[in-house]
Write a protein that holds these residues in place. Structure first.
Motif, PDB file in Angstrom:
ATOM      1  N   THR A 231       0.949  -1.097   0.157  1.00 10.46           N
ATOM      2  CA  THR A 231       0.090  -0.062   0.180  1.00 10.46           C
ATOM      3  C   THR A 231       0.779   1.497  -0.176  1.00 10.46           C
ATOM      4  OG1 THR A 231      -1.776  -1.231   1.164  1.00 10.46           O
ATOM      5  CG2 THR A 231      -1.770   1.123   1.221  1.00 10.46           C
TER       6      THR A 231
ATOM      7  N   ILE B 175      -6.533   2.931  -6.065  1.00 11.06           N
ATOM      8  CA  ILE B 175      -5.856   2.147  -5.271  1.00 11.06           C
ATOM      9  C   ILE B 175      -7.133   1.261  -4.729  1.00 11.06           C
ATOM     10  CG2 ILE B 175      -4.291   1.472  -3.588  1.00 11.06           C
ATOM     11  CD1 ILE B 175      -2.735   4.004  -4.285  1.00 11.06           C
TER      12      ILE B 175
ATOM     13  N   ARG C 201     -11.190   0.910   0.115  1.00 13.71           N
ATOM     14  CA  ARG C 201     -10.944  -0.425   0.789  1.00 13.71           C
ATOM     15  C   ARG C 201     -12.359  -0.955   0.902  1.00 13.71           C
ATOM     16  NH1 ARG C 201      -7.847  -0.409   6.195  1.00 13.71           N
ATOM     17  NH2 ARG C 201      -6.512  -1.857   5.494  1.00 13.71           N
TER      18      ARG C 201
ATOM     19  N   LEU D 276      -4.925   4.459   4.729  1.00  9.17           N
ATOM     20  CA  LEU D 276      -4.743   4.998   3.743  1.00  9.17           C
ATOM     21  C   LEU D 276      -4.307   6.443   4.008  1.00  9.17           C
ATOM     22  CD1 LEU D 276      -7.567   3.443   1.620  1.00  9.17           C
ATOM     23  CD2 LEU D 276      -4.915   3.171   1.202  1.00  9.17           C
TER      24      LEU D 276
ATOM     25  N   ASP E 152      -7.204  -1.315  -1.770  1.00 11.97           N
ATOM     26  CA  ASP E 152      -6.494  -1.650  -0.497  1.00 11.97           C
ATOM     27  C   ASP E 152      -7.325  -3.068   0.137  1.00 11.97           C
ATOM     28  OD1 ASP E 152      -4.117  -2.033   0.977  1.00 11.97           O
ATOM     29  OD2 ASP E 152      -5.037  -0.699   2.600  1.00 11.97           O
TER      30      ASP E 152
ATOM     31  N   THR F 224      -4.085  -4.056  -4.041  1.00 19.93           N
ATOM     32  CA  THR F 224      -3.184  -4.713  -3.014  1.00 19.93           C
ATOM     33  C   THR F 224      -4.035  -5.553  -2.119  1.00 19.93           C
ATOM     34  OG1 THR F 224      -3.541  -3.144  -1.364  1.00 19.93           O
ATOM     35  CG2 THR F 224      -2.034  -2.435  -2.939  1.00 19.93           C
TER      36      THR F 224
END
Length: 327
Positions: free
Chosen positions: A143, A234, A166, A193, A236, A262
């Motif tokens: 991350t 992103i 997320r 984050l 996560d 991720t």
């Protein structure tokens, strides 16, 4: 019987030997402790004595340390230790390539760089692909490096915004019992984050980006029905997505965008029997151009050394448990 040899390294005159071996030879002692090679420093010469293979590795190490100095880096205990790990790795890399790759510089002037061969491969994969899956244990930089690459892309003008998300695994009934409004309820899920962003950006810059929507941090459910253009996205903790959620997220990707997903497939918190979207997706996307799966391992964990040992011990335990169940 091992073959002994002697190798002489001539350190160029523009280098201060103290910067290479450390005050009171403190860096030299770290190197001596890591290799079965005798090291003697005389003036601007370093003389290595010992087994051929071992002296070759130490010789490569000193060449790489000199390259790091040429890049303007300061050799610290950590930098030398990381360089030794890279040289001694099963698939050795070049410390000057790995530790010399500055992704972004934080607001306090700290350069963020990969610290292992695996992390370097991960960063390069993000550079070269539209969609990257970073899979590995906690502490391996999945991350953190993805956020650093996102900030780099934003600052260079490659994208116009960053979207971080997320899954909130317990966002069902339990979320309703948490105090506060929706923002307060989902904040604990998104806190990691925020932590990465706080370290890399000035507080005023971070707040301005949030207010303008240049950086958006939201639970995965908020992504449904959207198309994200010109963005660095992103996802996560993706091991806690369902296959349906993973498909929903991946189909948000718009023109001019890049996505990094991720997760750690050994830390799945979904209900028993539910399949992880991160596990399923590799079976579906493995042959698509522009999509890459990068795996990080215990050796890529950059927290305290004991964390590497803990991660590896759990991995061995899990494998033994699988064998026992199969038997």
């Amino acid at each position: 019987m091992t073959t002994q040899t002697q190798v002489k390294i001539l350190v160029p005159g523009h280098h201060d030997m103290v910067r290479l071996v450390g005050a009171r030879d403190e860096l030299l002692k770290i190197i001596e402790a890591a290799f079965a090679t005798r090291i003697l420093v005389r003036g601007n010469e370093i003389i290595l004595s010992g087994d051929i293979a071992e002296t070759e590795r130490v010789s490569r190490l000193f060449e790489e340390l000199l390259s790091l100095l040429d890049q303007g880096q300061v050799l610290t205990h950590e930098a030398v230790g990381r360089s030794i790990e890279i040289i001694k790795a099963p698939e050795p890399g070049r410390p000057s390539d790995v530790l010399g790759d500055t992704v972004v510089v934080t607001h306090i002037g700290k350069p963020i760089r990969p610290k292992t061969v695996g992390q370097k491969a991960y960063v390069d994969s993000i550079r070269n692909n539209t969609l990257v899956f970073g899979i590995g244990p906690a502490g391996s930089g999945k991350t953190y490096l993805a956020v650093a690459m996102a900030i780099r892309a934003l600052k260079s003008g490659e994208v116009s915004r960053i979207v971080l998300t997320r899954p909130a695994v317990e966002a069902g009934e339990r979320l309703g019992f948490l105090p506060g409004d929706l923002a307060a309820k989902i904040d604990p899920y998104l806190r990691p984050l925020y932590d990465a962003l706080y370290e890399m950006l000035e507080p005023e810059t971070f707040n301005r980006y949030i207010e303008r929507g240049t950086i958006e941090i939201a639970p995965l459910a908020f992504m449904r029905g959207r198309t994200l253009n010109d963005a660095f996205i992103i996802l996560d903790e993706a091991q806690n997505t369902t296959p349906e959620q993973m498909k929903m997220f991946l189909t948000r990707l718009g023109f001019g965008s890049k996505a990094v997903v991720t997760g750690d497939v050994t830390q799945i918190d979904l209900p028993s029997g539910a399949r992880s979207g991160l596990v399923v997706v590799e079976e579906i996307l493995e042959d698509i151009s522009g999509v890459d799966f990068t795996r990080l391992h215990a050796r890529d964990v950059v927290r305290h050394k004991i964390v590497q040992d803990i991660v590896e011990a759990y991995r061995v335990y899990a494998e033994e448990a699988k064998k026992h169940q199969a038997g």
